[in-house]
Design a protein around this motif. Structure first.
Motif, short mmCIF file in Angstrom:
data_model
loop_
_atom_site.label_atom_id
_atom_site.label_comp_id
_atom_site.label_asym_id
_atom_site.label_seq_id
_atom_site.Cartn_x
_atom_site.Cartn_y
_atom_site.Cartn_z
N GLY A 1 5.62 18.69 -5.13
CA GLY A 1 6.82 17.97 -5.55
C GLY A 1 6.65 16.46 -5.61
N VAL A 2 5.42 15.99 -5.64
CA VAL A 2 5.19 14.54 -5.67
C VAL A 2 5.55 13.99 -7.05
N GLU A 3 6.24 12.84 -7.06
CA GLU A 3 6.66 12.23 -8.31
C GLU A 3 5.73 11.06 -8.59
N THR A 4 4.78 11.26 -9.48
CA THR A 4 3.80 10.20 -9.72
C THR A 4 3.23 10.32 -11.12
N THR A 5 2.39 9.37 -11.50
CA THR A 5 1.69 9.40 -12.79
C THR A 5 0.23 9.04 -12.54
N ALA A 6 -0.61 9.33 -13.54
CA ALA A 6 -2.05 9.08 -13.36
C ALA A 6 -2.33 7.62 -13.00
N ASP A 7 -1.54 6.69 -13.54
CA ASP A 7 -1.87 5.29 -13.25
C ASP A 7 -1.32 4.78 -11.93
N ALA A 8 -0.65 5.66 -11.16
CA ALA A 8 -0.24 5.28 -9.80
C ALA A 8 -1.13 5.96 -8.76
N ILE A 9 -2.17 6.68 -9.24
CA ILE A 9 -3.06 7.41 -8.32
C ILE A 9 -4.38 6.64 -8.18
N VAL A 10 -4.87 6.55 -6.95
CA VAL A 10 -6.19 5.98 -6.70
C VAL A 10 -7.02 7.03 -5.96
N ILE A 11 -8.24 7.28 -6.47
CA ILE A 11 -9.13 8.26 -5.84
C ILE A 11 -9.92 7.56 -4.75
N CYS A 12 -10.10 8.23 -3.63
CA CYS A 12 -10.90 7.62 -2.56
C CYS A 12 -11.64 8.72 -1.80
N ALA A 13 -12.46 8.29 -0.84
CA ALA A 13 -13.34 9.25 -0.17
C ALA A 13 -12.68 9.85 1.07
N GLY A 14 -11.51 10.49 0.90
CA GLY A 14 -10.86 11.16 2.02
C GLY A 14 -9.83 10.29 2.73
N TYR A 15 -9.15 10.89 3.71
CA TYR A 15 -8.00 10.22 4.33
C TYR A 15 -8.38 9.01 5.17
N ARG A 16 -9.54 9.06 5.82
CA ARG A 16 -9.96 7.89 6.62
C ARG A 16 -10.10 6.67 5.71
N THR A 17 -10.79 6.86 4.61
CA THR A 17 -10.98 5.76 3.66
C THR A 17 -9.62 5.35 3.08
N ALA A 18 -8.78 6.31 2.78
CA ALA A 18 -7.44 6.00 2.27
C ALA A 18 -6.71 5.07 3.23
N SER A 19 -6.78 5.36 4.53
CA SER A 19 -6.10 4.53 5.52
C SER A 19 -6.68 3.13 5.53
N THR A 20 -8.01 3.03 5.45
CA THR A 20 -8.67 1.72 5.43
C THR A 20 -8.18 0.89 4.25
N LEU A 21 -8.05 1.54 3.08
CA LEU A 21 -7.64 0.81 1.87
C LEU A 21 -6.17 0.40 1.93
N VAL A 22 -5.31 1.31 2.37
CA VAL A 22 -3.88 1.00 2.42
C VAL A 22 -3.63 -0.09 3.45
N ALA A 23 -4.28 -0.01 4.60
CA ALA A 23 -4.11 -1.04 5.63
C ALA A 23 -4.55 -2.40 5.09
N ALA A 24 -5.72 -2.44 4.42
CA ALA A 24 -6.22 -3.72 3.90
C ALA A 24 -5.27 -4.26 2.83
N ALA A 25 -4.76 -3.36 1.97
CA ALA A 25 -3.86 -3.81 0.89
C ALA A 25 -2.56 -4.35 1.47
N LEU A 26 -1.99 -3.67 2.45
CA LEU A 26 -0.74 -4.14 3.05
C LEU A 26 -0.97 -5.44 3.82
N ALA A 27 -2.12 -5.53 4.52
CA ALA A 27 -2.42 -6.76 5.27
C ALA A 27 -2.53 -7.94 4.30
N ALA A 28 -3.14 -7.71 3.13
CA ALA A 28 -3.27 -8.78 2.14
C ALA A 28 -1.90 -9.25 1.68
N GLY A 29 -0.90 -8.38 1.74
CA GLY A 29 0.46 -8.76 1.37
C GLY A 29 1.27 -9.30 2.53
N GLY A 30 0.64 -9.49 3.69
CA GLY A 30 1.33 -10.12 4.80
C GLY A 30 1.81 -9.17 5.90
#
Lengths: 422, 422
Positions: free
Chosen positions: B118-147
């Motif tokens: 039931g996820v509401e998304t499109t191909a251009d809102a999806i980012v592929i990564c190497a599993g959940y650990r890497t996903a967490s690393t990327l999301v944390a870094a992206a949010l930190a860059a935004g303050g």
């Protein structure tokens, strides 16, 4: 193309002949193979074009791709990789791995790195990771966990490579690069880590001078927090003499050695390794387990297979001959229009200074972004501006496209409306 | 095994035949090769076993592996994956990708995630990564860059999952979990992000209660810096009714949805995805390019192929039936010795409270670490102690080994020298 007999395939692949027969039947049913009475089994005509060399890429990108960073692609390589993956899959019950990666791959790498790059290491000091970017993320996190907070990085350097360090809280300072490599004059006891490309500076192309190699090793030895990160991104490719050995062997307990298949096979494989000082193995493994989870196992086993069978090094030797030929061709083509390209003793890219022609050449590049793909040196500088130059990779085009690409490049550099470069 | 002739080897390796002859003589002298008169040169019998296929796994691991976190492995799956990799390799000229990963895979995932979760998304809102650990690393870094600098994470939760956040400079606070899921009472405007497992809490096993789902969505909507990270690690496996839809669809612009193939195919594939709020796509792609470099391309194309052909969902349906059968068997086996296992409505693991039997059971587990592999709940708690319990995965053993494994587990839990658990 006719397939070998089931008996030959069974021998070559080391699987039961029944398996070969069953798989062949499946592939005939899927239309991939054709069985012809009394003649054998053939690749189906409809599939054959997919296997040929002359496919055109579907994604846009420039007509002549001379951007640095990628080796030659080829279906030969893809086929070998697929064979290695299949063999790895067949043997996958034997997987022996831990947080540092496949033990088989680490053993193969320990002896490969000793042979090819003079690296002094053992399987239990190697950690497998998903390429150099991930390696930097893990090393930065491991050093930060140990209290390090200051890193010096070459300027210019790989685009964005300071970010793994700043993400882990490091203060980043610049090491300006001159003709002897990074200027290490400002290194002191407050610096915790130094990131270098000693064998072939990226992107300028020189090697770190022997006196500076000694200087940085002395710094690291005198300073028991000091670590050198050696990015050996293209150490396999040296054309003018035997490869410069890795800096790592001068101080195995102070140098973090990083390598990958990005220049030998393909960056899309996302597969690299760290040969680590003993004290850093545990912190880097912990960082890998928490931050990334390591590299795909079948890919690790496939690379172990390619190294064990000698195919990896044969491929590198073949590519070294091909790249040496391309480098000579590039040098001669540019010399014929009055340009010298420094930094071509090694690696897969060169630097073309633009001199007075810079405005003309750059505006021409901007007006036709899909024609010749190259990078401006400015892409790689952080705080120290340099005279305009192009970073040109000569590995990416196919063999048939290479000479036309260099012709397009030279005519772009010398078209009539430009003043000749100095 | 017979070696090729010196002439063939010289050609293949591109070295002089004299060199081949000299090296062969050396290897004969070292006992690695044997020269047999008029028959050629062979690998010495003493060396040959090292090269054979039939090695037994070197790494031990427990006899009955009931540690949580891994799905059933199987040669069927390996074969399908290898077929998909081969098809992907044959079609690799069509690669269309950017910093977010393969466009083909992202399109397939957008519709798969809508169908399955039931996820509401499109191909251009999806980012592929190497599993959940890497996903967490990327999301944390992206949010930190935004303050952002403050994150709340469930306690207990996946071992070490706070580290990607602390590495990016976040202050981590705990959300204690009760029978309704994470207690969200202490969320306020100073919290920038909340990491949750709403469909099936890991490792306790409940679902986030509807009132709390509304509460956390209201918090995120009211607080324009607030993001929810939804770790949907096993959302495909629900046994008692239709899957709870992903929380993401309640607030697609405030929820970062993370999924992977770790529970559906294998964690060793290191392949996952993020469906992102539009504002986060660019920052996450930049973090991926700088910190990790993305996931291997052939693997991405292979997964796209498995989804497109329907094999991925067929495999999930088959596995759901198998896991449902195992879950019933586990429940009945434990009930027969007086134990109830909460949290078994979904997923591939359950929690067994130990009660008064804890000291006996734990000492028995410690004295035979290679017999039954399970995890203590304490492994997953950060600051809030809980009564001793075992986290038991029921997916890993092969079909033939599953019932013996549960038998070994129940006899471990009830052996005569233990007081019966409450």
């Amino acid at each position: 193309m006719r397939l070998p007999s089931s008996r030959e395939l069974a021998l070559e692949l080391g699987v039961a002949r029944n398996t070969i027969v069953a798989v062949t039947d499946d592939l005939v049913a899927e239309g991939v193979l054709e069985a012809r009475a009394r003649a054998g089994t053939f690749v189906a005509r409809s599939v054959a074009p997919l296997l040929s060399e002359s496919r055109t890429p579907a994604s846009a990108g420039p007509e002549f791709d001379l951007r640095p960073g990628r080796p030659e692609a080829g279906s030969f390589l893809t086929a070998r990789w697929l064979t290695a993956i299949r063999r790895a899959g067949a043997a996958a019950a034997d997987v022996d791995s831990d947080g540092a990666g496949s033990v088989a791959l680490r053993s193969e790498l320990a002896s490969y790195l000793a042979r090819a790059r003079g690296v002094e290491t053992t399987a239990d000091a190697i950690v497998i990771c998903a390429g150099y970017r991930t390696a930097s993320t893990l090393v930065a996190a491991a050093l930060a966990a140990g209290g390090a907070s200051s890193v010096a990085i070459e300027d210019p350097s790989l685009f964005g490579i300071e970010r793994p360090w700043s993400t882990s809280g490091f203060t980043v300072s610049d090491l300006v690069v001159d003709e002897d490599g990074a200027d290490l004059g400002r290194l002191d006891a407050r610096t915790d880590a130094v990131v270098l490309t000693p064998s072939h500076q990226f992107p300028l192309g020189g090697a770190l001078a022997p006196a500076r190699r000694r200087l940085v090793v002395d710094w690291a030895m005198a300073n028991d927090r000091g670590f050198i990160v050696e990015d050996d991104y293209d150490g396999e490719f040296r054309f003018d003499r035997r490869p410069v050995a890795a800096l790592q062997r001068s101080a195995p307990e102070r140098v973090v050695y990083a390598g990958s298949v990005s220049k030998t096979l393909a960056p899309d494989l996302r597969l690299g390794w760290l040969a680590l000082p003993r004290d850093l193995v545990r912190p880097v493994v912990e960082a890998s387990e928490a931050l990334t989870g390591g590299a795909p196992m079948l890919n690790q086993l496939a690379l172990a297979d390619l190294i064990r069978t000698g195919e990896y090094e044969r491929h590198i030797r073949r590519q070294r001959r091909e790249y040496a030929r391309r480098r000579t061709h590039l040098q001669q083509a540019l010399r014929s229009v009055g340009l010298e390209v420094p930094g071509l003793a090694a690696g897969l890219h060169g630097l073309i200074p633009l001199g007075d022609a810079a405005p003309t050449v750059l505006s021409r590049l901007e007006s036709q972004p899909d024609h010749v793909g190259v990078h401006r040196l400015a892409r790689y500088t952080r705080s120290h501006d340099r005279p305009e130059a192009l970073v040109v990779g000569f590995a990416t085009p196919s063999r048939a496209r290479f000479e036309p690409a260099i012709e397009a490049l030279t005519s772009l550099l010398t078209a009539r409306d430009s003043r000749p470069p100095r």
